[in-house]
Design an enzyme around this catalytic site. Structure first.
Site, short mmCIF file in Angstrom:
data_model
loop_
_atom_site.label_atom_id
_atom_site.label_comp_id
_atom_site.label_asym_id
_atom_site.label_seq_id
_atom_site.Cartn_x
_atom_site.Cartn_y
_atom_site.Cartn_z
N HIS A 39 0.81 -1.23 0.00
CA HIS A 39 0.00 0.00 0.00
C HIS A 39 0.84 1.27 0.00
O HIS A 39 0.31 2.37 -0.09
CB HIS A 39 -0.93 0.02 1.22
CG HIS A 39 -0.19 0.20 2.51
ND1 HIS A 39 0.52 -0.82 3.10
CD2 HIS A 39 -0.04 1.28 3.32
CE1 HIS A 39 1.07 -0.38 4.21
NE2 HIS A 39 0.76 0.89 4.37
C1 UD1 Z 1 -2.25 4.76 6.63
C2 UD1 Z 1 -0.97 5.10 7.40
C3 UD1 Z 1 0.09 4.03 7.16
C4 UD1 Z 1 -0.45 2.66 7.47
C5 UD1 Z 1 -1.71 2.43 6.66
C6 UD1 Z 1 -2.32 1.07 6.91
C7 UD1 Z 1 -0.53 7.52 7.64
C8 UD1 Z 1 0.37 8.62 7.23
N1 UD1 Z 1 -0.41 6.37 6.96
O1 UD1 Z 1 -1.94 4.82 5.24
O2 UD1 Z 1 1.21 4.29 8.00
O3 UD1 Z 1 0.54 1.70 7.15
O4 UD1 Z 1 -2.66 3.45 7.00
O5 UD1 Z 1 -3.47 0.88 6.17
O6 UD1 Z 1 -1.28 7.71 8.57
N2 UD1 Z 1 -9.49 4.59 2.21
C9 UD1 Z 1 -10.67 3.88 2.10
N3 UD1 Z 1 -11.25 3.44 3.25
C10 UD1 Z 1 -10.73 3.66 4.46
C11 UD1 Z 1 -9.54 4.41 4.56
C12 UD1 Z 1 -8.93 4.87 3.41
O7 UD1 Z 1 -11.17 3.64 1.03
O8 UD1 Z 1 -11.32 3.21 5.47
C13 UD1 Z 1 -8.82 5.05 0.97
C14 UD1 Z 1 -8.96 6.51 0.66
O9 UD1 Z 1 -9.15 6.64 -0.69
C15 UD1 Z 1 -7.60 7.09 1.02
C16 UD1 Z 1 -6.66 5.91 0.80
O10 UD1 Z 1 -7.45 4.75 1.10
O11 UD1 Z 1 -7.28 8.18 0.26
C17 UD1 Z 1 -5.44 5.93 1.69
O12 UD1 Z 1 -5.83 6.09 3.06
P1 UD1 Z 1 -5.03 7.05 4.05
O13 UD1 Z 1 -5.76 7.16 5.33
O14 UD1 Z 1 -4.68 8.33 3.35
O15 UD1 Z 1 -3.63 6.36 4.33
P2 UD1 Z 1 -3.11 4.86 4.13
O16 UD1 Z 1 -2.44 4.76 2.81
O17 UD1 Z 1 -4.16 3.86 4.47
#
Ligand code: UD1
Length: 376
Positions: A216
């Site tokens: 990811h």
């Molecule tokens: C976050 C953490 C990372 C961790 C990871 C585990 C930070 C900086 N990063 O990264 O350290 O390893 O979580 O998963 O805090 N999204 C969904 N559903 C959700 C959450 C997110 O669809 O419940 C999608 C959204 O489009 C979002 C993308 O996933 O833009 C990424 O989510 P985000 O919260 O920005 O960070 P992660 O890449 O998950």
């Protein structure tokens, strides 16, 4: 004493579960705040259910956004919580945006901050998590480290030794208390239940040998050339003559579709795409897997304890203790297919031994609580 502990994203939930179980043994007023960074059931709610974490007392509902949006919105919302609740301590864990936002907010309001999983350093400031770790550690009053590398890092940075306690890895408390339940699960049932639609010919099998993929990090999934090379390796490399279960993170799914790589994976016979897995299902796959391909720090740690060979698709790691040269199971391969191929034989054809790091023993939450109670 009143403590507020904070979670925001999936990797926090495995760390908070044993802490909350432990806190109930003491006469401590406790509130759990969920910032809401992860909000899908499969990224959040199921972990609360499966790990018996009580529902958060307060959910800030922050959701997705840029880093500045997530951190800024969390700070504004969390400040209101602190004004109302007046805790003695805020406990943050790991390195996600909630960790950073809530530690700064607490410190500015003169509330003591305890950081669980302090001192990890990748030395890669392009990683958002590294910024979160550096800032949180700089301002925390109590720094609870998972291993001696982390303790050394903090000492070298000039942190007062009296603030640092080597307590061990709290996530392994969760692994230890759930591993028996995971062992009783059935791999084929897990695959059938969690596979994405559109792959019917692949899932009705009795799986004996398999590998698992999780990815990811922006460095692996946000760039077309990098991601398409990795996908080509998983789809076509000849040494991988077993099934590969790929649990798809929301960010990775978006990118695979955007880069038109999604359909070729769906059509590939070796790879089975899975939704994000529940805790016990993932643990079962780790118990039985021949190999893991991952960019997740938590998986590197779980593989080390379960002795599962681990190819880590990163240039660096904040968890050197999981690397083969330090007694772990993991090999760093960047996202360079040549390096992966060169190391594949080593990992697949030789037994990988690992030794369990000190204090990764299932009693870490207890040491965390003691450190807080004995703080003066
Ligand atoms: C976050 C953490 C990372 C961790 C990871 C585990 C930070 C900086 N990063 O990264 O350290 O390893 O979580 O998963 O805090 N999204 C969904 N559903 C959700 C959450 C997110 O669809 O419940 C999608 C959204 O489009 C979002 C993308 O996933 O833009 C990424 O989510 P985000 O919260 O920005 O960070 P992660 O890449 O998950």
């Amino acid at each position: 004493m009143k403590i507020i502990s904070v979670v925001g994203a999936r990797p926090n939930f495995m760390k908070i579960a044993p802490f909350i179980k432990e806190i109930k043994k003491y006469n401590i007023e406790h509130l759990l705040v969920h910032t809401g960074q992860h909000y899908d059931d499969e990224m959040s709610l199921y972990f609360f259910q499966d790990l018996n974490i009580p529902a958060a007392d307060i959910n800030l509902g922050i959701g997705s956004g840029s880093h500045a949006e997530q951190v800024g919105n969390t700070m504004v919302a969390f400040e209101k919580v602190l004004i109302e609740q007046k805790p003695d301590w805020v406990v943050v864990m790991g390195d996600v945006n909630a960790t950073l936002a809530c530690s700064i907010t607490a410190k500015k309001m003169h509330v003591k901050v305890c950081h669980i999983e302090a001192g990890l350093r990748s030395r890669d400031d392009k990683m958002p998590e590294e910024i979160n770790r550096l800032v949180t550690d700089r301002i925390s009053d109590l720094l609870l480290t998972p291993d001696f590398f982390s303790t050394e890092n903090l000492i070298k940075e000039g942190v007062d030794k009296s603030k640092i306690h080597h307590v061990g890895n709290i996530m392994i408390d969760t692994l230890e208390s759930n591993v028996d339940k995971a062992k009783n699960k059935n791999v084929s049932e897990i695959i059938l239940k969690n596979s994405l639609r559109g792959q019917p010919n692949k899932v009705f099998k009795n799986f004996t040998e398999f590998g698992v993929i999780t990815m990811h990090r922006p460095s692996n999934v946000d760039n077309f050339a990098v991601l398409s090379n990795i996908v080509d390796f998983f789809c076509n490399n000849k040494s991988l003559n077993f099934s590969l279960f790929w649990t798809i993170h929301p960010r990775t799914k978006i990118k695979l579709k955007e880069f038109n790589l999604w359909d070729s994976i769906l059509r590939n016979n070796r790879i089975i795409l899975l939704n994000p897995l529940r805790y016990h299902d993932m643990l079962k796959l780790n118990l039985d897997a021949k190999i893991f391909f991952t960019d997740s720090g938590g998986i590197q740690e779980e593989c080390t304890v379960l002795k599962t060979p681990c190819i880590t698709l990163r240039t660096n790691t904040e968890r050197p203790i999981t690397l083969i040269e330090h007694g772990g199971v993991s090999i760093l391969v960047k996202n360079d297919i040549k390096i992966i191929e060169n190391n594949l034989d080593l990992v697949l054809n030789q037994s990988v031994y690992s030794k369990r790091p000190k204090y990764w023993d299932g009693n870490v939450a207890n040491r965390c609580l003691k450190a807080i109670l004995e703080y003066n």
